[in-house]
Design a protein around this motif. Structure first.
Motif, PDB file in Angstrom:
ATOM      1  N   GLU A 282      78.626  16.505  24.687  1.00 32.93           N
ATOM      2  CA  GLU A 282      79.031  15.360  23.616  1.00 32.93           C
ATOM      3  C   GLU A 282      80.253  15.472  23.273  1.00 32.93           C
ATOM      4  O   GLU A 282      81.071  14.287  22.937  1.00 32.93           O
ATOM      5  CB  GLU A 282      78.134  15.843  22.352  1.00 32.93           C
ATOM      6  CG  GLU A 282      76.888  15.716  22.531  1.00 32.93           C
ATOM      7  CD  GLU A 282      76.040  14.342  23.003  1.00 32.93           C
ATOM      8  OE1 GLU A 282      76.730  13.417  22.668  1.00 32.93           O
ATOM      9  OE2 GLU A 282      75.104  14.235  23.623  1.00 32.93           O
TER      10      GLU A 282
ATOM     11  N   SER B 188      79.304   1.369  27.991  1.00 36.45           N
ATOM     12  CA  SER B 188      78.068   1.216  27.733  1.00 36.45           C
ATOM     13  C   SER B 188      76.959   2.198  27.860  1.00 36.45           C
ATOM     14  O   SER B 188      77.193   2.811  28.891  1.00 36.45           O
ATOM     15  CB  SER B 188      77.571  -0.225  28.007  1.00 36.45           C
ATOM     16  OG  SER B 188      78.400  -1.094  27.756  1.00 36.45           O
ATOM     17  N   SER B 189      76.048   2.463  27.092  1.00 33.89           N
ATOM     18  CA  SER B 189      75.086   3.593  27.233  1.00 33.89           C
ATOM     19  C   SER B 189      74.399   2.973  28.565  1.00 33.89           C
ATOM     20  O   SER B 189      73.984   1.670  28.562  1.00 33.89           O
ATOM     21  CB  SER B 189      74.136   3.647  26.090  1.00 33.89           C
ATOM     22  OG  SER B 189      73.673   2.535  25.649  1.00 33.89           O
TER      23      SER B 189
ATOM     24  N   LYS C 159      69.640   6.684  26.954  1.00 35.56           N
ATOM     25  CA  LYS C 159      68.958   6.258  25.993  1.00 35.56           C
ATOM     26  C   LYS C 159      67.647   7.277  25.987  1.00 35.56           C
ATOM     27  O   LYS C 159      67.161   7.694  24.890  1.00 35.56           O
ATOM     28  CB  LYS C 159      68.460   4.898  26.070  1.00 35.56           C
ATOM     29  CG  LYS C 159      69.638   3.734  25.871  1.00 35.56           C
ATOM     30  CD  LYS C 159      68.911   2.568  26.019  1.00 35.56           C
ATOM     31  CE  LYS C 159      70.305   1.603  26.106  1.00 35.56           C
ATOM     32  NZ  LYS C 159      70.863   1.014  24.484  1.00 35.56           N
TER      33      LYS C 159
ATOM     34  N   THR D 129      68.513  10.717  24.461  1.00 40.79           N
ATOM     35  CA  THR D 129      68.884  10.513  23.109  1.00 40.79           C
ATOM     36  C   THR D 129      67.337  10.553  22.426  1.00 40.79           C
ATOM     37  O   THR D 129      67.279  11.279  21.381  1.00 40.79           O
ATOM     38  CB  THR D 129      69.799   9.276  22.755  1.00 40.79           C
ATOM     39  OG1 THR D 129      71.035   9.833  23.159  1.00 40.79           O
ATOM     40  CG2 THR D 129      69.858   9.562  21.153  1.00 40.79           C
TER      41      THR D 129
ATOM     42  N   ASP E  14      75.847   8.313  17.278  1.00 41.02           N
ATOM     43  CA  ASP E  14      74.864   8.958  17.952  1.00 41.02           C
ATOM     44  C   ASP E  14      75.203  10.509  18.447  1.00 41.02           C
ATOM     45  O   ASP E  14      74.480  11.207  18.211  1.00 41.02           O
ATOM     46  CB  ASP E  14      74.547   8.090  19.161  1.00 41.02           C
ATOM     47  CG  ASP E  14      73.548   7.014  19.083  1.00 41.02           C
ATOM     48  OD1 ASP E  14      73.279   6.417  17.886  1.00 41.02           O
ATOM     49  OD2 ASP E  14      73.678   5.986  20.062  1.00 41.02           O
ATOM     50  N   LYS E  15      76.614  10.366  18.695  1.00 34.59           N
ATOM     51  CA  LYS E  15      76.844  11.814  18.915  1.00 34.59           C
ATOM     52  C   LYS E  15      77.204  12.675  17.687  1.00 34.59           C
ATOM     53  O   LYS E  15      76.788  13.919  17.928  1.00 34.59           O
ATOM     54  CB  LYS E  15      78.282  11.526  19.891  1.00 34.59           C
ATOM     55  CG  LYS E  15      77.961  10.856  21.221  1.00 34.59           C
ATOM     56  CD  LYS E  15      79.255  10.901  21.951  1.00 34.59           C
ATOM     57  CE  LYS E  15      78.734  10.077  23.415  1.00 34.59           C
ATOM     58  NZ  LYS E  15      77.481  10.054  23.357  1.00 34.59           N
TER      59      LYS E  15
ATOM     60  N   ASP F 147      69.030   3.279  14.671  1.00 36.15           N
ATOM     61  CA  ASP F 147      70.077   3.473  15.712  1.00 36.15           C
ATOM     62  C   ASP F 147      69.423   2.004  16.315  1.00 36.15           C
ATOM     63  O   ASP F 147      69.961   1.182  17.036  1.00 36.15           O
ATOM     64  CB  ASP F 147      69.966   4.485  16.405  1.00 36.15           C
ATOM     65  CG  ASP F 147      70.714   4.430  17.636  1.00 36.15           C
ATOM     66  OD1 ASP F 147      71.938   3.718  17.656  1.00 36.15           O
ATOM     67  OD2 ASP F 147      70.401   5.193  18.575  1.00 36.15           O
TER      68      ASP F 147
ATOM     69  N   TYR G 266      78.514   8.438  33.363  1.00 32.86           N
ATOM     70  CA  TYR G 266      79.779   8.044  32.327  1.00 32.86           C
ATOM     71  C   TYR G 266      80.931   8.605  32.896  1.00 32.86           C
ATOM     72  O   TYR G 266      81.807   7.817  32.985  1.00 32.86           O
ATOM     73  CB  TYR G 266      79.467   8.563  30.825  1.00 32.86           C
ATOM     74  CG  TYR G 266      78.200   8.084  30.052  1.00 32.86           C
ATOM     75  CD1 TYR G 266      77.831   6.835  30.284  1.00 32.86           C
ATOM     76  CD2 TYR G 266      77.363   9.011  29.446  1.00 32.86           C
ATOM     77  CE1 TYR G 266      76.780   6.194  29.807  1.00 32.86           C
ATOM     78  CE2 TYR G 266      76.343   8.564  28.697  1.00 32.86           C
ATOM     79  CZ  TYR G 266      76.081   7.113  28.871  1.00 32.86           C
ATOM     80  OH  TYR G 266      74.832   6.573  28.209  1.00 32.86           O
TER      81      TYR G 266
ATOM     82  N   ASP H 190      78.536   2.849  17.110  1.00 34.38           N
ATOM     83  CA  ASP H 190      77.484   3.176  17.506  1.00 34.38           C
ATOM     84  C   ASP H 190      77.340   4.621  18.226  1.00 34.38           C
ATOM     85  O   ASP H 190      76.642   5.421  17.936  1.00 34.38           O
ATOM     86  CB  ASP H 190      76.660   2.015  18.156  1.00 34.38           C
ATOM     87  CG  ASP H 190      75.364   2.023  18.241  1.00 34.38           C
ATOM     88  OD1 ASP H 190      74.348   2.521  17.278  1.00 34.38           O
ATOM     89  OD2 ASP H 190      74.879   2.438  19.229  1.00 34.38           O
ATOM     90  N   PRO H 191      77.969   4.431  19.388  1.00 38.92           N
ATOM     91  CA  PRO H 191      77.745   5.803  20.183  1.00 38.92           C
ATOM     92  C   PRO H 191      78.477   6.975  19.447  1.00 38.92           C
ATOM     93  O   PRO H 191      77.928   8.078  19.572  1.00 38.92           O
ATOM     94  CB  PRO H 191      78.726   5.387  21.361  1.00 38.92           C
ATOM     95  CG  PRO H 191      79.386   4.239  21.372  1.00 38.92           C
ATOM     96  CD  PRO H 191      78.706   3.491  20.222  1.00 38.92           C
TER      97      PRO H 191
END
Length: 182
Positions: A103, A123-124, A129, A132, A74-75, A49, A169, A70-71
């Motif tokens: 999530e 975006s994160s 970050k 996570t 991650d989830k 990641d 978010y 990508d997200p």
């Protein structure tokens, strides 16, 4: 020329590879009770990641597919770990419900934004970050040492960061939605 073309796909390939290994974490942890391999898989996912994000930003290889996958990866990784920990009694039901609500809500809102005419990907942020990273460290500690008071406190701190990221978010989602409706 060929190397440039191959490089362009490496971040997305790392993300897809991470998504493919996700089912093996609960499989190794729950079915085979292999803590060591489970931890190695989690650490590999974390490194991949970091690496795919670094490569995409450093070499300007950010793609629309990568922004979505990508997200999502991650989830899905966090959800697989959460269920594995809960199933093996290394995670409380309260944390299970809280993390899953966050999530799954983020996945649903992300899909809603992305499927609009003008695709939006949030975006994160630094809190996401941190949450996570802290979650992955805490999950590894929980797998190795078991669920104890220290691990519970770390999960609570992680949840706090997750809630802060989640609220930012959600704020971004409503700002994006109200500006689109005008």
């Amino acid at each position: 020329m060929i190397l440039e073309e191959v490089m362009k796909h490496i971040p997305n390939l790392l993300t897809i590879m991470r998504m493919l290994l996700i089912p093996f974490i609960p499989y190794m942890y729950i079915i085979h009770n292999n803590r060591f391999v489970s931890i190695i898989l989690i650490l590999f996912a974390a490194v991949s990641d970091f690496l795919d994000g670094y490569l995409a930003r450093r070499f300007h290889l950010i793609t629309e597919v990568g922004k979505v996958l990508d997200p999502l990866a991650d989830k899905l990784l966090l959800i697989a770990i959460i269920f594995s920990l809960f199933y093996t009694s290394n995670f409380s039901a309260l944390f299970l419900i809280a993390y899953l609500l966050i999530e799954i809500t983020m996945i649903v809102l992300g899909v809603m934004l992305y499927t609009r005419k003008r695709r939006v990907v949030i975006s994160s942020n630094i809190f996401g970050k941190i949450a996570t990273g802290l979650f992955l460290v805490t999950a590894v500690l929980s797998i190795w040492y078991g669920y104890n008071g220290y691990v519970a406190v770390l999960f609570a701190i992680t949840l706090l960061f997750k809630l802060i990221a989640f609220s930012s978010y959600i704020r971004h989602y409503f700002v994006t939605n109200t500006s689109r409706q005008r």
